[in-house]
Scaffold this motif. Structure first.
Motif, PDB file in Angstrom:
ATOM      1  N   UNK A  35      -2.470  -5.029 -18.466  1.00 47.61           N
ATOM      2  CA  UNK A  35      -1.286  -5.231 -17.630  1.00 47.61           C
ATOM      3  C   UNK A  35      -1.699  -5.162 -16.163  1.00 47.61           C
ATOM      4  N   UNK A  36      -0.917  -5.813 -15.304  1.00 43.67           N
ATOM      5  CA  UNK A  36      -1.263  -5.913 -13.887  1.00 43.67           C
ATOM      6  C   UNK A  36      -1.383  -4.553 -13.223  1.00 43.67           C
ATOM      7  N   UNK A  37      -0.670  -3.555 -13.730  1.00 43.15           N
ATOM      8  CA  UNK A  37      -0.695  -2.223 -13.111  1.00 43.15           C
ATOM      9  C   UNK A  37      -2.074  -1.583 -13.142  1.00 43.15           C
ATOM     10  N   UNK A  38      -2.959  -2.058 -14.037  1.00 43.64           N
ATOM     11  CA  UNK A  38      -4.299  -1.468 -14.138  1.00 43.64           C
ATOM     12  C   UNK A  38      -5.354  -2.275 -13.388  1.00 43.64           C
ATOM     13  N   UNK A  39      -4.965  -3.334 -12.680  1.00 43.66           N
ATOM     14  CA  UNK A  39      -5.932  -4.217 -12.043  1.00 43.66           C
ATOM     15  C   UNK A  39      -6.837  -3.493 -11.054  1.00 43.66           C
ATOM     16  N   UNK A  40      -6.298  -2.548 -10.305  1.00 41.98           N
ATOM     17  CA  UNK A  40      -7.063  -1.877  -9.262  1.00 41.98           C
ATOM     18  C   UNK A  40      -7.611  -0.518  -9.688  1.00 41.98           C
ATOM     19  N   UNK A  41      -7.546  -0.236 -10.973  1.00 44.23           N
ATOM     20  CA  UNK A  41      -8.010   1.050 -11.472  1.00 44.23           C
ATOM     21  C   UNK A  41      -9.452   0.917 -11.951  1.00 44.23           C
ATOM     22  N   UNK A  42     -10.310   1.812 -11.502  1.00 48.00           N
ATOM     23  CA  UNK A  42     -11.710   1.772 -11.920  1.00 48.00           C
ATOM     24  C   UNK A  42     -11.824   2.036 -13.414  1.00 48.00           C
ATOM     25  N   UNK A  43     -12.850   1.465 -14.056  1.00 43.03           N
ATOM     26  CA  UNK A  43     -13.011   1.670 -15.504  1.00 43.03           C
ATOM     27  C   UNK A  43     -13.061   3.139 -15.917  1.00 43.03           C
ATOM     28  N   UNK A  44     -13.661   4.002 -15.090  1.00 47.24           N
ATOM     29  CA  UNK A  44     -13.757   5.419 -15.444  1.00 47.24           C
ATOM     30  C   UNK A  44     -12.392   6.094 -15.508  1.00 47.24           C
ATOM     31  N   UNK A  45     -11.386   5.474 -14.899  1.00 44.84           N
ATOM     32  CA  UNK A  45     -10.066   6.070 -14.868  1.00 44.84           C
ATOM     33  C   UNK A  45      -9.070   5.313 -15.752  1.00 44.84           C
ATOM     34  N   UNK A  46      -9.585   4.367 -16.561  1.00 48.18           N
ATOM     35  CA  UNK A  46      -8.743   3.658 -17.521  1.00 48.18           C
ATOM     36  C   UNK A  46      -9.091   4.127 -18.927  1.00 48.18           C
ATOM     37  N   UNK A  47      -8.232   3.782 -19.855  1.00 46.16           N
ATOM     38  CA  UNK A  47      -8.506   4.046 -21.274  1.00 46.16           C
ATOM     39  C   UNK A  47      -8.814   2.715 -21.950  1.00 46.16           C
ATOM     40  N   UNK A  48     -10.045   2.220 -21.778  1.00 43.67           N
ATOM     41  CA  UNK A  48     -10.434   0.931 -22.343  1.00 43.67           C
ATOM     42  C   UNK A  48     -10.833   1.094 -23.808  1.00 43.67           C
ATOM     43  N   UNK A  49     -10.392   0.148 -24.626  1.00 43.09           N
ATOM     44  CA  UNK A  49     -10.556   0.249 -26.079  1.00 43.09           C
ATOM     45  C   UNK A  49     -11.074  -1.075 -26.632  1.00 43.09           C
ATOM     46  N   UNK A  50     -11.976  -0.999 -27.608  1.00 39.71           N
ATOM     47  CA  UNK A  50     -12.435  -2.157 -28.370  1.00 39.71           C
ATOM     48  C   UNK A  50     -12.055  -1.922 -29.827  1.00 39.71           C
ATOM     49  N   UNK A  51     -11.346  -2.891 -30.441  1.00 43.16           N
ATOM     50  CA  UNK A  51     -10.879  -2.763 -31.818  1.00 43.16           C
ATOM     51  C   UNK A  51     -11.563  -3.807 -32.690  1.00 43.16           C
ATOM     52  N   UNK A  52     -12.172  -3.367 -33.789  1.00 43.19           N
ATOM     53  CA  UNK A  52     -12.899  -4.250 -34.708  1.00 43.19           C
ATOM     54  C   UNK A  52     -12.200  -4.226 -36.062  1.00 43.19           C
ATOM     55  N   UNK A  53     -11.786  -5.392 -36.539  1.00 40.93           N
ATOM     56  CA  UNK A  53     -11.013  -5.490 -37.782  1.00 40.93           C
ATOM     57  C   UNK A  53     -11.895  -5.329 -39.017  1.00 40.93           C
ATOM     58  N   UNK A  54     -11.225  -5.209 -40.162  1.00 39.13           N
ATOM     59  CA  UNK A  54     -11.925  -5.048 -41.421  1.00 39.13           C
ATOM     60  C   UNK A  54     -12.063  -6.357 -42.190  1.00 39.13           C
ATOM     61  N   UNK A  55     -12.408  -6.246 -43.459  1.00 36.45           N
ATOM     62  CA  UNK A  55     -12.716  -7.401 -44.293  1.00 36.45           C
ATOM     63  C   UNK A  55     -11.485  -8.301 -44.472  1.00 36.45           C
TER      64      UNK A  55
END
Length: 324
Positions: A35-55
Protein backbone atom coordinates in the motif's frame (compact mmCIF):
# COMPACT_ATOMS: atom_id res chain seq x y z
CA UNK A 1 -9.26 -17.91 3.50
CA UNK A 2 -12.88 -17.36 4.57
CA UNK A 3 -14.26 -15.92 1.31
CA UNK A 4 -13.27 -14.18 -1.88
CA UNK A 5 -11.71 -10.73 -1.75
CA UNK A 6 -14.13 -7.90 -2.55
CA UNK A 7 -13.52 -4.22 -3.28
CA UNK A 8 -14.47 -3.45 0.31
CA UNK A 9 -11.55 -5.55 1.59
CA UNK A 10 -8.87 -3.84 -0.48
CA UNK A 11 -7.06 -1.01 1.34
CA UNK A 12 -6.66 2.37 -0.33
CA UNK A 13 -3.50 2.71 -2.39
CA UNK A 14 -2.95 -1.02 -2.89
CA UNK A 15 -0.53 -1.79 -5.74
CA UNK A 16 0.09 -5.20 -7.32
CA UNK A 17 3.00 -6.01 -9.60
CA UNK A 18 3.57 -9.30 -11.47
CA UNK A 19 7.04 -10.47 -12.51
CA UNK A 20 8.49 -13.57 -14.14
CA UNK A 21 11.97 -14.94 -13.69
CA UNK A 22 13.71 -17.76 -15.53
CA UNK A 23 16.52 -19.60 -13.79
CA UNK A 24 18.27 -22.46 -15.57
CA UNK A 25 15.19 -23.31 -17.59
CA UNK A 26 12.75 -23.07 -14.68
CA UNK A 27 10.19 -20.26 -14.65
CA UNK A 28 8.92 -18.51 -11.56
CA UNK A 29 6.07 -16.00 -11.23
CA UNK A 30 5.85 -13.51 -8.36
CA UNK A 31 3.05 -11.20 -7.24
CA UNK A 32 4.25 -8.23 -5.20
CA UNK A 33 1.73 -6.08 -3.35
CA UNK A 34 1.90 -3.13 -0.97
CA UNK A 35 0.00 0.00 0.00
CA UNK A 36 1.13 3.57 -0.66
CA UNK A 37 1.44 4.28 3.07
CA UNK A 38 4.56 2.08 3.21
CA UNK A 39 6.35 3.67 0.23
CA UNK A 40 8.70 5.78 2.35
CA UNK A 41 9.30 3.22 5.07
CA UNK A 42 12.70 1.53 5.16
CA UNK A 43 12.69 -2.27 4.84
CA UNK A 44 14.00 -2.68 8.41
CA UNK A 45 10.87 -0.95 9.67
CA UNK A 46 8.36 -2.87 7.51
CA UNK A 47 6.95 -6.35 7.93
CA UNK A 48 7.89 -7.82 4.53
CA UNK A 49 6.64 -11.34 3.84
CA UNK A 50 7.23 -13.98 1.15
CA UNK A 51 4.54 -16.68 0.81
CA UNK A 52 5.21 -19.98 -1.00
CA UNK A 53 2.23 -22.19 -1.91
CA UNK A 54 1.92 -25.94 -1.63
CA UNK A 55 1.32 -28.77 -4.09
CA UNK A 56 -1.17 -28.13 -6.88
CA UNK A 57 -2.37 -24.70 -5.73
CA UNK A 58 -1.38 -21.12 -6.53
CA UNK A 59 -0.91 -17.65 -5.05
CA UNK A 60 -4.71 -17.37 -4.93
CA UNK A 61 -4.51 -19.52 -1.81
CA UNK A 62 -2.97 -16.51 -0.03
CA UNK A 63 -5.18 -13.71 -1.36
CA UNK A 64 -6.78 -12.76 1.96
CA UNK A 65 -3.64 -12.79 4.18
CA UNK A 66 -1.74 -10.98 1.41
CA UNK A 67 -4.19 -8.07 1.42
CA UNK A 68 -4.08 -7.84 5.21
CA UNK A 69 -0.29 -8.08 5.44
CA UNK A 70 0.19 -5.48 2.69
CA UNK A 71 -1.04 -2.86 5.13
CA UNK A 72 2.23 -3.07 7.09
CA UNK A 73 4.80 -4.14 4.51
CA UNK A 74 5.53 -5.59 1.10
CA UNK A 75 4.04 -9.02 0.40
CA UNK A 76 5.50 -11.32 -2.24
CA UNK A 77 3.51 -14.34 -3.48
CA UNK A 78 5.60 -16.96 -5.26
CA UNK A 79 4.17 -19.32 -7.88
CA UNK A 80 6.45 -22.28 -8.49
CA UNK A 81 7.50 -23.94 -11.78
CA UNK A 82 4.68 -25.98 -13.31
CA UNK A 83 1.91 -24.58 -11.11
CA UNK A 84 -0.71 -21.85 -11.63
CA UNK A 85 -0.03 -21.66 -15.35
CA UNK A 86 3.72 -21.21 -14.93
CA UNK A 87 5.44 -23.27 -17.68
CA UNK A 88 6.33 -26.84 -16.78
CA UNK A 89 10.04 -27.68 -16.72
CA UNK A 90 11.16 -30.36 -19.16
CA UNK A 91 11.29 -32.81 -16.26
CA UNK A 92 10.30 -32.78 -12.58
CA UNK A 93 12.73 -30.83 -10.41
CA UNK A 94 14.26 -31.85 -7.12
CA UNK A 95 13.49 -29.70 -4.09
CA UNK A 96 16.95 -28.14 -4.33
CA UNK A 97 16.29 -27.28 -7.98
CA UNK A 98 12.92 -25.68 -7.13
CA UNK A 99 14.49 -23.69 -4.32
CA UNK A 100 17.20 -22.34 -6.65
CA UNK A 101 14.96 -20.00 -8.73
CA UNK A 102 13.32 -18.75 -5.54
CA UNK A 103 16.72 -17.92 -4.06
CA UNK A 104 17.79 -16.36 -7.38
CA UNK A 105 14.71 -14.16 -7.31
CA UNK A 106 15.25 -13.03 -3.70
CA UNK A 107 18.80 -12.00 -4.63
CA UNK A 108 17.67 -10.22 -7.81
CA UNK A 109 14.93 -8.39 -5.91
CA UNK A 110 17.36 -7.34 -3.21
CA UNK A 111 15.17 -8.76 -0.45
CA UNK A 112 16.55 -8.56 3.08
CA UNK A 113 15.22 -9.73 6.46
CA UNK A 114 11.86 -11.01 5.21
CA UNK A 115 9.57 -13.51 6.85
CA UNK A 116 9.58 -16.52 4.51
CA UNK A 117 6.47 -18.71 4.84
CA UNK A 118 6.11 -22.10 3.19
CA UNK A 119 2.73 -23.83 3.26
CA UNK A 120 2.54 -27.64 3.00
CA UNK A 121 4.96 -28.78 0.27
CA UNK A 122 5.99 -25.14 -0.09
CA UNK A 123 7.68 -25.57 3.30
CA UNK A 124 10.44 -27.62 1.70
CA UNK A 125 10.97 -24.98 -1.01
CA UNK A 126 11.07 -22.22 1.60
CA UNK A 127 13.63 -24.19 3.60
CA UNK A 128 15.86 -24.61 0.55
CA UNK A 129 15.53 -20.95 -0.42
CA UNK A 130 16.52 -19.95 3.12
CA UNK A 131 19.59 -22.16 2.86
CA UNK A 132 20.59 -20.92 -0.59
CA UNK A 133 20.08 -17.20 0.16
CA UNK A 134 20.33 -16.84 3.95
CA UNK A 135 20.87 -13.08 3.76
CA UNK A 136 17.31 -12.54 2.54
CA UNK A 137 15.56 -14.29 5.42
CA UNK A 138 15.08 -13.10 8.99
CA UNK A 139 12.45 -15.67 10.00
CA UNK A 140 11.21 -18.92 8.48
CA UNK A 141 7.72 -20.32 9.05
CA UNK A 142 6.78 -23.85 8.00
CA UNK A 143 3.04 -24.50 8.06
CA UNK A 144 1.99 -28.13 7.87
CA UNK A 145 5.39 -29.28 6.54
CA UNK A 146 5.41 -32.73 4.87
CA UNK A 147 6.13 -35.53 4.87
CA UNK A 148 5.54 -37.64 7.97
CA UNK A 149 8.61 -39.83 8.33
CA UNK A 150 6.47 -42.93 8.92
CA UNK A 151 4.22 -42.39 5.89
CA UNK A 152 6.42 -41.43 2.95
CA UNK A 153 4.38 -43.33 0.38
CA UNK A 154 2.17 -41.85 -2.32
CA UNK A 155 -0.99 -43.91 -1.54
CA UNK A 156 -0.78 -43.08 2.15
CA UNK A 157 -0.32 -39.35 1.49
CA UNK A 158 -3.26 -39.35 -0.90
CA UNK A 159 -5.44 -40.74 1.89
CA UNK A 160 -4.14 -38.14 4.37
CA UNK A 161 -4.84 -35.34 1.90
CA UNK A 162 -8.45 -36.47 1.52
CA UNK A 163 -8.83 -36.74 5.29
CA UNK A 164 -7.65 -33.15 5.71
CA UNK A 165 -9.80 -31.86 2.85
CA UNK A 166 -12.96 -32.86 4.74
CA UNK A 167 -12.32 -30.01 7.21
CA UNK A 168 -11.44 -27.34 4.62
CA UNK A 169 -13.87 -24.54 3.96
CA UNK A 170 -15.74 -24.92 0.65
CA UNK A 171 -14.05 -21.85 -0.85
CA UNK A 172 -10.63 -23.30 -0.05
CA UNK A 173 -11.57 -26.62 -1.64
CA UNK A 174 -12.71 -24.83 -4.79
CA UNK A 175 -9.44 -22.90 -5.07
CA UNK A 176 -7.44 -26.11 -4.51
CA UNK A 177 -9.37 -28.07 -7.14
CA UNK A 178 -8.97 -25.24 -9.65
CA UNK A 179 -5.25 -25.18 -8.95
CA UNK A 180 -4.87 -28.92 -9.52
CA UNK A 181 -6.85 -28.71 -12.73
CA UNK A 182 -4.71 -25.85 -14.00
CA UNK A 183 -1.33 -27.46 -13.35
CA UNK A 184 -2.53 -30.92 -14.34
CA UNK A 185 -2.91 -33.94 -12.12
CA UNK A 186 -0.04 -35.65 -13.95
CA UNK A 187 2.40 -32.87 -13.02
CA UNK A 188 1.37 -32.99 -9.35
CA UNK A 189 1.86 -36.74 -9.38
CA UNK A 190 5.29 -36.38 -10.98
CA UNK A 191 6.38 -33.86 -8.35
CA UNK A 192 5.38 -36.07 -5.41
CA UNK A 193 8.47 -38.34 -5.43
CA UNK A 194 10.79 -35.38 -4.81
CA UNK A 195 8.51 -34.24 -2.00
CA UNK A 196 8.66 -37.66 -0.37
CA UNK A 197 12.45 -37.86 -0.69
CA UNK A 198 13.22 -34.46 0.79
CA UNK A 199 14.59 -34.77 4.37
CA UNK A 200 13.15 -31.54 5.74
CA UNK A 201 13.72 -32.76 9.29
CA UNK A 202 17.48 -32.72 8.59
CA UNK A 203 17.67 -29.64 6.33
CA UNK A 204 15.81 -27.38 8.74
CA UNK A 205 18.61 -27.90 11.25
CA UNK A 206 20.97 -26.07 8.91
CA UNK A 207 18.84 -22.91 8.80
CA UNK A 208 20.43 -20.20 10.93
CA UNK A 209 17.34 -18.05 11.59
CA UNK A 210 14.38 -18.53 13.94
CA UNK A 211 12.03 -21.21 12.56
CA UNK A 212 8.37 -21.59 13.49
CA UNK A 213 6.72 -24.94 12.75
CA UNK A 214 2.95 -24.64 12.69
CA UNK A 215 0.16 -27.12 12.03
CA UNK A 216 -3.62 -27.08 11.92
CA UNK A 217 -5.34 -29.08 14.59
CA UNK A 218 -7.04 -31.30 11.97
CA UNK A 219 -4.14 -31.63 9.54
CA UNK A 220 -3.78 -35.35 8.80
CA UNK A 221 -0.86 -34.75 6.42
CA UNK A 222 1.23 -33.11 9.15
CA UNK A 223 0.36 -34.81 12.47
CA UNK A 224 1.56 -33.34 15.76
CA UNK A 225 4.16 -36.00 16.48
CA UNK A 226 5.79 -35.48 13.09
CA UNK A 227 5.81 -31.68 13.10
CA UNK A 228 7.48 -31.59 16.49
CA UNK A 229 10.50 -33.32 14.95
CA UNK A 230 11.68 -30.52 12.60
CA UNK A 231 10.83 -27.97 15.32
CA UNK A 232 13.08 -29.80 17.76
CA UNK A 233 15.91 -30.07 15.23
CA UNK A 234 15.82 -26.42 14.20
CA UNK A 235 18.53 -24.32 15.83
CA UNK A 236 15.92 -21.84 17.00
CA UNK A 237 12.51 -23.33 16.45
CA UNK A 238 9.18 -23.26 18.32
CA UNK A 239 6.17 -25.41 17.52
CA UNK A 240 2.58 -24.15 17.62
CA UNK A 241 -0.93 -25.24 16.75
CA UNK A 242 -3.73 -22.66 16.38
CA UNK A 243 -6.98 -23.80 17.90
CA UNK A 244 -9.71 -24.58 15.33
CA UNK A 245 -11.28 -22.98 13.45
CA UNK A 246 -8.52 -20.36 13.16
CA UNK A 247 -7.04 -20.68 9.64
CA UNK A 248 -3.25 -20.92 9.54
CA UNK A 249 -2.98 -18.29 6.82
CA UNK A 250 -4.43 -15.52 9.01
CA UNK A 251 -2.17 -16.22 11.98
CA UNK A 252 1.22 -17.47 10.85
CA UNK A 253 2.92 -14.29 9.60
CA UNK A 254 1.89 -12.14 12.55
CA UNK A 255 2.76 -14.73 15.17
CA UNK A 256 6.30 -15.44 14.05
CA UNK A 257 7.41 -12.13 12.51
CA UNK A 258 8.85 -10.81 15.77
CA UNK A 259 10.00 -14.12 17.23
CA UNK A 260 13.28 -13.87 19.12
CA UNK A 261 15.32 -16.79 20.48
CA UNK A 262 15.20 -15.49 24.07
CA UNK A 263 11.57 -14.48 24.22
CA UNK A 264 9.36 -16.32 26.71
CA UNK A 265 6.16 -14.30 26.57
CA UNK A 266 3.46 -13.56 24.05
CA UNK A 267 2.60 -9.90 23.58
CA UNK A 268 3.43 -9.22 27.20
CA UNK A 269 1.46 -12.22 28.41
CA UNK A 270 2.56 -15.55 29.78
CA UNK A 271 2.61 -18.69 27.59
CA UNK A 272 -0.58 -19.77 29.37
CA UNK A 273 -2.26 -16.55 28.30
CA UNK A 274 -1.00 -17.12 24.78
CA UNK A 275 -2.64 -20.54 24.79
CA UNK A 276 -5.92 -19.03 25.93
CA UNK A 277 -5.76 -16.69 22.92
CA UNK A 278 -5.87 -19.69 20.60
CA UNK A 279 -2.22 -20.77 20.26
CA UNK A 280 -0.85 -24.03 21.58
CA UNK A 281 2.81 -23.55 22.36
CA UNK A 282 5.39 -26.25 22.88
CA UNK A 283 6.79 -25.97 26.40
CA UNK A 284 9.12 -28.94 26.23
CA UNK A 285 12.76 -28.93 25.23
CA UNK A 286 14.57 -26.13 23.36
CA UNK A 287 11.39 -25.05 21.57
CA UNK A 288 9.89 -23.90 24.87
CA UNK A 289 12.11 -20.81 24.81
CA UNK A 290 10.10 -19.04 22.12
CA UNK A 291 6.51 -18.00 22.71
CA UNK A 292 6.25 -14.44 21.42
CA UNK A 293 3.53 -14.05 18.81
CA UNK A 294 2.79 -10.35 18.59
CA UNK A 295 1.25 -8.76 15.52
CA UNK A 296 2.95 -6.15 13.36
CA UNK A 297 3.80 -2.90 15.10
CA UNK A 298 1.82 0.17 14.00
CA UNK A 299 3.40 1.73 10.96
CA UNK A 300 4.02 5.03 12.75
CA UNK A 301 6.24 3.31 15.32
CA UNK A 302 8.52 1.97 12.60
CA UNK A 303 8.68 5.08 10.44
CA UNK A 304 11.86 6.64 11.76
CA UNK A 305 13.49 7.74 8.52
CA UNK A 306 12.37 8.23 4.94
CA UNK A 307 14.76 6.33 2.73
CA UNK A 308 13.01 5.61 -0.55
CA UNK A 309 11.12 2.60 -1.68
CA UNK A 310 13.68 0.05 -0.51
CA UNK A 311 14.27 -3.47 -1.83
CA UNK A 312 11.39 -5.39 -3.33
CA UNK A 313 9.66 -2.35 -4.90
CA UNK A 314 9.35 -1.39 -8.58
CA UNK A 315 12.64 -1.19 -10.43
CA UNK A 316 14.51 -3.75 -8.32
CA UNK A 317 13.84 -6.55 -10.82
CA UNK A 318 14.80 -4.58 -13.91
CA UNK A 319 17.07 -6.68 -16.05
CA UNK A 320 16.62 -9.70 -13.82
CA UNK A 321 12.95 -10.49 -14.32
CA UNK A 322 10.46 -10.12 -17.12
CA UNK A 323 7.06 -8.59 -16.59
CA UNK A 324 4.46 -11.30 -16.55
Amino acid sequence: MHRRITAHDVPSGLTVRIDRLQHRGAWLRTWTTWVAATDDVLPDHRDDVVLVHGLGVSAEHFQRPAVELARTGTVHLVELPGFAGVPHPDSPLSTEEVGAPVASWTRSAGLTRVLLVGHSTGARVATEAALQDPGAVAHLALTGPPVNLDERRVPRQAVRLLQSAVFERPAVRVVSLQGYARCGWRWSRNVLPSVLRYPIEDRVGLVDVPVLVLRGGRDAVAPERWTRMPAARARRGPWAEPAPPTPWCSTTPRRCRNTSPNSSRCDGRSPAAAARRGLRVDRRGPAARVHRCTGPRPLAQRHRDAGGAGPGRPGDLAGAARAG
